[in-house]
Design a protein around this motif. Structure first.
Motif, PDB file in Angstrom:
ATOM      1  N   VAL A  35       0.836  -1.203   0.000  1.00  0.00           N
ATOM      2  CA  VAL A  35       0.000   0.000   0.000  1.00  0.00           C
ATOM      3  C   VAL A  35       0.871   1.255   0.000  1.00  0.00           C
ATOM      4  O   VAL A  35       0.601   2.218  -0.734  1.00  0.00           O
ATOM      5  CB  VAL A  35      -0.968  -0.005   1.206  1.00  0.00           C
ATOM      6  N   GLY A  57       1.367  -7.019  -2.953  1.00  0.00           N
ATOM      7  CA  GLY A  57      -0.035  -7.367  -2.742  1.00  0.00           C
ATOM      8  C   GLY A  57      -0.325  -8.816  -3.072  1.00  0.00           C
ATOM      9  O   GLY A  57      -1.054  -9.506  -2.355  1.00  0.00           O
ATOM     10  N   VAL A  71      -7.504  -6.958   3.391  1.00  0.00           N
ATOM     11  CA  VAL A  71      -7.803  -5.696   2.719  1.00  0.00           C
ATOM     12  C   VAL A  71      -6.544  -4.980   2.239  1.00  0.00           C
ATOM     13  O   VAL A  71      -6.510  -4.522   1.087  1.00  0.00           O
ATOM     14  CB  VAL A  71      -8.656  -4.789   3.642  1.00  0.00           C
ATOM     15  N   PRO A  72      -5.469  -4.842   3.042  1.00  0.00           N
ATOM     16  CA  PRO A  72      -4.288  -4.153   2.523  1.00  0.00           C
ATOM     17  C   PRO A  72      -3.690  -4.830   1.295  1.00  0.00           C
ATOM     18  O   PRO A  72      -3.171  -4.158   0.402  1.00  0.00           O
ATOM     19  CB  PRO A  72      -3.298  -4.185   3.685  1.00  0.00           C
ATOM     20  N   VAL A  75      -5.902  -3.823  -1.695  1.00  0.00           N
ATOM     21  CA  VAL A  75      -5.674  -2.408  -1.994  1.00  0.00           C
ATOM     22  C   VAL A  75      -4.322  -2.222  -2.677  1.00  0.00           C
ATOM     23  O   VAL A  75      -4.206  -1.476  -3.666  1.00  0.00           O
ATOM     24  CB  VAL A  75      -5.771  -1.561  -0.697  1.00  0.00           C
ATOM     25  N   LEU A  79      -4.237  -0.727  -6.448  1.00  0.00           N
ATOM     26  CA  LEU A  79      -3.562   0.556  -6.646  1.00  0.00           C
ATOM     27  C   LEU A  79      -2.260   0.384  -7.426  1.00  0.00           C
ATOM     28  O   LEU A  79      -1.897   1.256  -8.233  1.00  0.00           O
ATOM     29  CB  LEU A  79      -3.281   1.225  -5.303  1.00  0.00           C
TER      30      LEU A  79
END
Length: 102
Positions: A35, A57, A71-72, A75, A79
């Motif tokens: 992230v 990720g 979730v991280p 994301v 991203l």
């Protein structure tokens, strides 16, 4: 009888290679690193930090789409993909229409 022959690691699951190596960052840390790389990639080093965020990720997700995904990690993956795509579009647009002349 050979009751104990070949039964060396049955009662001890952590012995003799039954588990993976415990070195390196864990999944939560990889997700947070991803992230941070993705957000920083929007401001500098787009083409480098985008793929780094995607890799972090993906590794934080456990290299699989199945099961619960933190979730991280998601994301960082999304991203990072957006950042990489924008970097490729920016690089393609910066070449211009001069056909290599000048």
């Amino acid at each position: 009888m050979m009751a104990s022959f070949g039964q060396g690691s049955r009662g001890y699951p952590r012995s003799r290679g039954r588990t993976g190596a415990r070195t390196g960052p864990d999944r939560a840390t990889l997700g947070i690193i991803g992230v941070v790389c993705a957000v920083a990639g929007f401001f500098a080093l787009h083409i480098i930090l985008g793929p780094v965020a995607m890799v972090c990720g993906w590794l934080a997700m456990g290299r699989s789409w199945a099961g619960s995904r933190p979730v991280p990690a998601v994301v960082a993956l999304v991203l990072g993909a957006v950042d990489t795509l924008l970097a490729i579009v920016w690089l393609a647009g910066s070449t211009g229409m001069n056909n290599g002349l000048l």
